[in-house]
Design a protein around this motif. Structure first.
Motif, PDB file in Angstrom:
ATOM      1  N   ASN A 227       1.788  39.960  14.017  1.00 41.13           N
ATOM      2  CA  ASN A 227       0.915  39.864  12.848  1.00 41.13           C
ATOM      3  C   ASN A 227       0.291  38.472  12.795  1.00 41.13           C
TER       4      ASN A 227
ATOM      5  N   HIS B 108      -1.144  35.801   9.810  1.00 41.08           N
ATOM      6  CA  HIS B 108      -1.114  35.590   8.364  1.00 41.08           C
ATOM      7  C   HIS B 108      -1.871  34.311   8.026  1.00 41.08           C
TER       8      HIS B 108
ATOM      9  N   TYR C  42       6.070  37.479  14.809  1.00 38.78           N
ATOM     10  CA  TYR C  42       6.607  38.817  15.023  1.00 38.78           C
ATOM     11  C   TYR C  42       6.942  39.418  13.669  1.00 38.78           C
ATOM     12  N   ILE C  43       6.866  40.731  13.582  1.00 36.84           N
ATOM     13  CA  ILE C  43       7.196  41.444  12.352  1.00 36.84           C
ATOM     14  C   ILE C  43       8.685  41.760  12.331  1.00 36.84           C
TER      15      ILE C  43
ATOM     16  N   ASP D 198       6.276  38.935   5.867  1.00 37.69           N
ATOM     17  CA  ASP D 198       5.869  37.670   6.485  1.00 37.69           C
ATOM     18  C   ASP D 198       7.052  36.743   6.747  1.00 37.69           C
TER      19      ASP D 198
ATOM     20  N   GLY E 206       9.094  37.249   9.758  1.00 32.26           N
ATOM     21  CA  GLY E 206       9.490  37.350  11.164  1.00 32.26           C
ATOM     22  C   GLY E 206       9.334  36.035  11.906  1.00 32.26           C
TER      23      GLY E 206
END
Length: 191
Positions: free
Chosen positions: A106, A108, A138-139, A144, A146
């Motif tokens: 992801n 952000h 990473y998830i 948010d 990871g």
């Protein structure tokens, strides 16, 4: 590395990624673009790049787990190895987390752990912090939370408006995300 890109909106990060793929900077095949919103512009962007585009809504399913199971089926059908989130505005559940351990990435718009959630840019701007930025991570099962792969800071200038800060953040996203994906794809040895 075969990837699916999940997005809910405009798709500007998808555009940055697919252009880097087309320039052969990322050793990745984008097998599929999926959106949870049938009117998301990312679907049009995908078609413009001859990438398969599919959309269905969680509202079409009795519960989130059924929606995610259908999404997992779609990803398996396209033989997806990695899931790249590019403005996908949904929390990833256990179904996908278990199917793609440490293979869901992801981006952000803040320097996590600061300002997680839906409004990272606005929250940082409202807090009047001197610096915010972009995080690629990473998830995991949290929001948010990871493991961080890369971050880049963005200075919040005194004259910045919310709109100018958003533009600065997006500029960094469009450069950082392809760079990180290029490194990951270069080191990826297959599932």
């Amino acid at each position: 590395m075969r990837a699916a890109i999940l997005a809910s909106g405009n798709g500007s990060n998808f555009e940055a990624i697919i252009q880097a793929v087309e320039r052969q900077e990322i050793a990745m095949e984008v097998a599929l673009v999926f959106s949870d919103k049938s009117n998301a512009y990312v679907l049009e962007r995908a078609k413009n790049h001859q990438v398969e585009a599919v959309s269905f809504s969680p509202k079409d399913f009795s519960e989130k787990s059924v929606y995610e199971a259908e999404l997992l089926h779609l990803l398996e059908e396209y033989q997806v190895e990695w899931v790249i989130l590019a403005g996908y505005m949904r929390i990833i559940g256990p179904c996908l987390l278990e199917a793609f351990p440490q293979r869901i990435i992801n981006i952000h718009p803040s320097l996590l752990p600061n300002f997680p959630g839906l409004h990272g840019i606005k929250d940082a701007f409202t807090a009047k912090v001197p610096q915010t930025g972009v995080t690629v991570h990473y998830i995991d099962a949290g929001v948010d939370t990871g493991p961080v792969i890369a971050q880049e800071a963005v200075t919040v200038a005194e004259e910045d408006t919310l709109e100018s800060l958003e533009a600065k953040i997006h500029q960094v996203e469009h450069r950082l995300y392809p760079k990180v994906l290029a490194e990951i794809s270069h080191n990826y040895k297959g599932a």
